[in-house]
Design an enzyme around this catalytic site. Structure first.
Site, PDB file in Angstrom:
ATOM      1  N   ARG A   1      97.891  80.075  38.044  1.00 14.89           N
ATOM      2  CA  ARG A   1      96.969  79.285  37.208  1.00 14.89           C
ATOM      3  C   ARG A   1      95.936  78.560  38.068  1.00 14.89           C
ATOM      4  O   ARG A   1      94.785  78.399  37.682  1.00 14.89           O
ATOM      5  CB  ARG A   1      97.759  78.284  36.355  1.00 14.89           C
ATOM      6  CG  ARG A   1      98.526  78.958  35.242  1.00 14.89           C
ATOM      7  CD  ARG A   1      99.485  78.014  34.562  1.00 14.89           C
ATOM      8  NE  ARG A   1      98.816  76.964  33.818  1.00 14.89           N
ATOM      9  CZ  ARG A   1      99.405  75.836  33.429  1.00 14.89           C
ATOM     10  NH1 ARG A   1     100.673  75.624  33.701  1.00 14.89           N
ATOM     11  NH2 ARG A   1      98.737  74.941  32.753  1.00 14.89           N
TER      12      ARG A   1
ATOM     13  N   ARG B   1      86.698  76.660  29.472  1.00 13.28           N
ATOM     14  CA  ARG B   1      87.409  76.965  30.707  1.00 13.28           C
ATOM     15  C   ARG B   1      86.733  78.101  31.476  1.00 13.28           C
ATOM     16  O   ARG B   1      87.212  78.477  32.539  1.00 13.28           O
ATOM     17  CB  ARG B   1      88.827  77.392  30.367  1.00 13.28           C
ATOM     18  CG  ARG B   1      89.895  76.476  30.940  1.00 13.28           C
ATOM     19  CD  ARG B   1      91.217  76.958  30.397  1.00 13.28           C
ATOM     20  NE  ARG B   1      92.346  76.384  31.057  1.00 13.28           N
ATOM     21  CZ  ARG B   1      93.196  75.539  30.473  1.00 13.28           C
ATOM     22  NH1 ARG B   1      92.971  75.121  29.255  1.00 13.28           N
ATOM     23  NH2 ARG B   1      94.246  75.121  31.122  1.00 13.28           N
TER      24      ARG B   1
ATOM     25  N   ARG C   1     107.658  73.341  30.942  1.00 18.26           N
ATOM     26  CA  ARG C   1     106.921  74.398  30.249  1.00 18.26           C
ATOM     27  C   ARG C   1     107.061  75.684  31.039  1.00 18.26           C
ATOM     28  O   ARG C   1     106.982  75.655  32.265  1.00 18.26           O
ATOM     29  CB  ARG C   1     105.443  73.999  30.205  1.00 18.26           C
ATOM     30  CG  ARG C   1     104.890  73.832  28.836  1.00 18.26           C
ATOM     31  CD  ARG C   1     103.555  73.151  28.899  1.00 18.26           C
ATOM     32  NE  ARG C   1     102.503  73.978  29.485  1.00 18.26           N
ATOM     33  CZ  ARG C   1     101.236  73.576  29.596  1.00 18.26           C
ATOM     34  NH1 ARG C   1     100.874  72.380  29.178  1.00 18.26           N
ATOM     35  NH2 ARG C   1     100.333  74.356  30.133  1.00 18.26           N
TER      36      ARG C   1
ATOM     37  N   LYS D   1      94.494  65.847  33.079  1.00 16.05           N
ATOM     38  CA  LYS D   1      93.405  65.809  32.096  1.00 16.05           C
ATOM     39  C   LYS D   1      93.937  65.604  30.685  1.00 16.05           C
ATOM     40  O   LYS D   1      93.313  64.919  29.879  1.00 16.05           O
ATOM     41  CB  LYS D   1      92.501  67.032  32.205  1.00 16.05           C
ATOM     42  CG  LYS D   1      93.137  68.339  31.781  1.00 16.05           C
ATOM     43  CD  LYS D   1      92.144  69.483  31.913  1.00 16.05           C
ATOM     44  CE  LYS D   1      92.844  70.818  32.034  1.00 16.05           C
ATOM     45  NZ  LYS D   1      93.913  71.125  31.068  1.00 16.05           N
TER      46      LYS D   1
ATOM     47  N   ARG E   1     106.522  67.802  35.571  1.00 13.12           N
ATOM     48  CA  ARG E   1     106.050  67.705  34.174  1.00 13.12           C
ATOM     49  C   ARG E   1     107.147  68.128  33.205  1.00 13.12           C
ATOM     50  O   ARG E   1     107.895  69.064  33.453  1.00 13.12           O
ATOM     51  CB  ARG E   1     104.848  68.630  33.946  1.00 13.12           C
ATOM     52  CG  ARG E   1     103.642  68.222  34.692  1.00 13.12           C
ATOM     53  CD  ARG E   1     102.352  68.467  33.991  1.00 13.12           C
ATOM     54  NE  ARG E   1     102.128  69.806  33.463  1.00 13.12           N
ATOM     55  CZ  ARG E   1     100.929  70.203  33.044  1.00 13.12           C
ATOM     56  NH1 ARG E   1      99.907  69.377  33.109  1.00 13.12           N
ATOM     57  NH2 ARG E   1     100.749  71.414  32.578  1.00 13.12           N
TER      58      ARG E   1
HETATM   59  P1  AMP Z   1      96.760  73.885  28.969  1.00 14.90           P
HETATM   60  O1  AMP Z   1      97.792  73.255  28.107  1.00 14.90           O
HETATM   61  O2  AMP Z   1      95.359  73.344  28.736  1.00 14.90           O
HETATM   62  O3  AMP Z   1      97.128  73.909  30.425  1.00 14.90           O
HETATM   63  O4  AMP Z   1      96.671  75.420  28.502  1.00 14.90           O
HETATM   64  C1  AMP Z   1      97.777  76.295  28.633  1.00 14.90           C
HETATM   65  C2  AMP Z   1      97.313  77.737  28.685  1.00 14.90           C
HETATM   66  O5  AMP Z   1      96.630  78.069  27.459  1.00 14.90           O
HETATM   67  C3  AMP Z   1      96.310  78.065  29.774  1.00 14.90           C
HETATM   68  O6  AMP Z   1      96.938  78.331  31.026  1.00 14.90           O
HETATM   69  C4  AMP Z   1      95.623  79.289  29.204  1.00 14.90           C
HETATM   70  O7  AMP Z   1      96.427  80.445  29.339  1.00 14.90           O
HETATM   71  C5  AMP Z   1      95.560  78.959  27.725  1.00 14.90           C
HETATM   72  N1  AMP Z   1      94.288  78.276  27.388  1.00 14.90           N
HETATM   73  C6  AMP Z   1      94.119  77.003  26.951  1.00 14.90           C
HETATM   74  N2  AMP Z   1      92.827  76.728  26.753  1.00 14.90           N
HETATM   75  C7  AMP Z   1      92.135  77.859  27.080  1.00 14.90           C
HETATM   76  C8  AMP Z   1      90.762  78.217  27.112  1.00 14.90           C
HETATM   77  N3  AMP Z   1      89.800  77.349  26.771  1.00 14.90           N
HETATM   78  N4  AMP Z   1      90.445  79.473  27.505  1.00 14.90           N
HETATM   79  C9  AMP Z   1      91.376  80.367  27.838  1.00 14.90           C
HETATM   80  N5  AMP Z   1      92.697  80.097  27.852  1.00 14.90           N
HETATM   81  C10 AMP Z   1      93.086  78.861  27.473  1.00 14.90           C
END
Ligand code: AMP
Length: 216
Positions: free
Chosen positions: A171, A88, A160, A13, A127
Site C-alpha cells: 500500500r 487517491r 484490518r 488522516k 491499528r
Molecule cells: P482506507 O481506509 O482509506 O485506507 O482505504 C482502504 C482501501 O480502500 C485502500 O487501500 C484502497 O484499496 C481502497 N480505496 C479507498 N479509497 C480509494 C480511492 N479513492 N481510490 C481507490 N481505492 C480506494
C-alpha cells in the site's frame, strides 16, 4: 466547506478527518469506510472492490468517481464535507475538479498529513478496528478502554486485513506511485497545506483547525 485530507496509509488522516468533520459540523466521507461497509453487506460493488483492497491495490477510478459523485450530492453535503481517502489518483482529482466546477464549486483546502515511511509500518501494526461499527483505535496513540473491545459498541477489535505488514508495504508503494503526485497537483493550485503527522494527535488537530479556519 470542502476539505480533502491526504496522507499515506497510517498517517492518521482518518482520525484527523473525523475530528475536523465534527468540529465544523459537516459529514466525514471516508471512501475506505464506504467500501468496507459495501463489503460487509455483500453488494456487487463490495465484491468487486474487495479483490483490490485485500491485495493492497487501489480500486478502479471509475468506480470510485461514481461512488463519491453520488455521495457528495446527498442532502447532508450541502454545507460541505471532509473527504478522507479520495482523491487517491490524478484521474480521480481531475474528475473531482470537473464535478465541482460543474456546480460552480471548488475545494477550500487540501491538507497533507505527512509521516515518514519509517514510522508507517510500526504505526499500522498498532491499528485496530471494530468489526461491528468501524470505530478505529491505536494500541499506542488511541487505546480502547478495555483490551480488544470497542468503546462505542463493545464489538471485537481486530487488525484490518489490509493492515498486515506485507500488505502495508504494498500500500505504501501504491501510495508513492499513485497518490503522492496529488501533492504537486494541489500545490500548483495553491490550496495545499502540510502538517507534521508525527506530532501528538491533538497538536496535529489544532494545526489543521487553524488551517481550515484561515481558508474559510
Ligand atoms: P482506507 O481506509 O482509506 O485506507 O482505504 C482502504 C482501501 O480502500 C485502500 O487501500 C484502497 O484499496 C481502497 N480505496 C479507498 N479509497 C480509494 C480511492 N479513492 N481510490 C481507490 N481505492 C480506494
Amino acid at each position: 466547506m470542502k476539505i480533502v485530507v491526504l496522507g499515506a496509509p497510517g498517517a492518521g488522516k482518518g482520525t484527523q478527518a473525523k475530528k475536523v468533520a465534527i468540529r465544523f459540523y459537516v459529514p466525514h466521507i471516508s471512501t475506505g469506510d464506504i467500501l468496507r461497509s459495501y463489503i460487509q453487506e455483500g453488494t456487487e460493488i463490495g465484491k468487486r472492490a474487495k479483490k483490490y483492497i485485500d491485495k493492497g491495490f487501489l480500486v478502479p477510478d471509475d468506480l470510485m468517481i461514481n461512488l463519491v459523485s453520488e455521495r457528495i450530492h446527498e442532502k447532508d453535503c450541502v454545507e460541505g464535507y471532509v473527504l478522507d481517502g479520495f482523491p487517491r489518483t490524478i484521474p480521480q482529482a481531475e474528475a473531482f475538479e470537473k464535478i465541482l466546477s460543474a456546480k460552480g464549486a471548488k475545494l477550500d483546502g487540501v491538507i497533507n498529513v505527512a509521516v515518514p515511511d519509517e514510522d508507517i509500518v510500526g504505526r499500522m501494526a498498532g491499528r485496530r478496528v471494530c468489526l461491528a461499527c468501524g470505530a478505529t483505535y491505536h494500541l499506542a496513540f488511541m487505546p480502547p478502554g478495555k483490551k480488544d473491545t470497542c468503546d462505542v459498541c463493545k464489538g471485537n477489535l481486530t487488525l484490518r486485513e489490509d493492515d498486515e505488514p506485507q500488505t502495508v508495504l504494498k500500500r505504501l508503494r501504491v501510495y508513492h506511485q499513485q497518490t503522492e503526485p496529488l501533492i504537486t497537483f494541489y500545490g500548483k493550485r495553491g490550496i495545499l497545506q502540510v502538517v507534521d503527522g508525527t506530532e501528538d494527535i491533538q497538536d496535529v488537530f489544532g494545526r489543521i483547525v487553524e488551517i481550515v479556519e484561515a481558508a474559510l
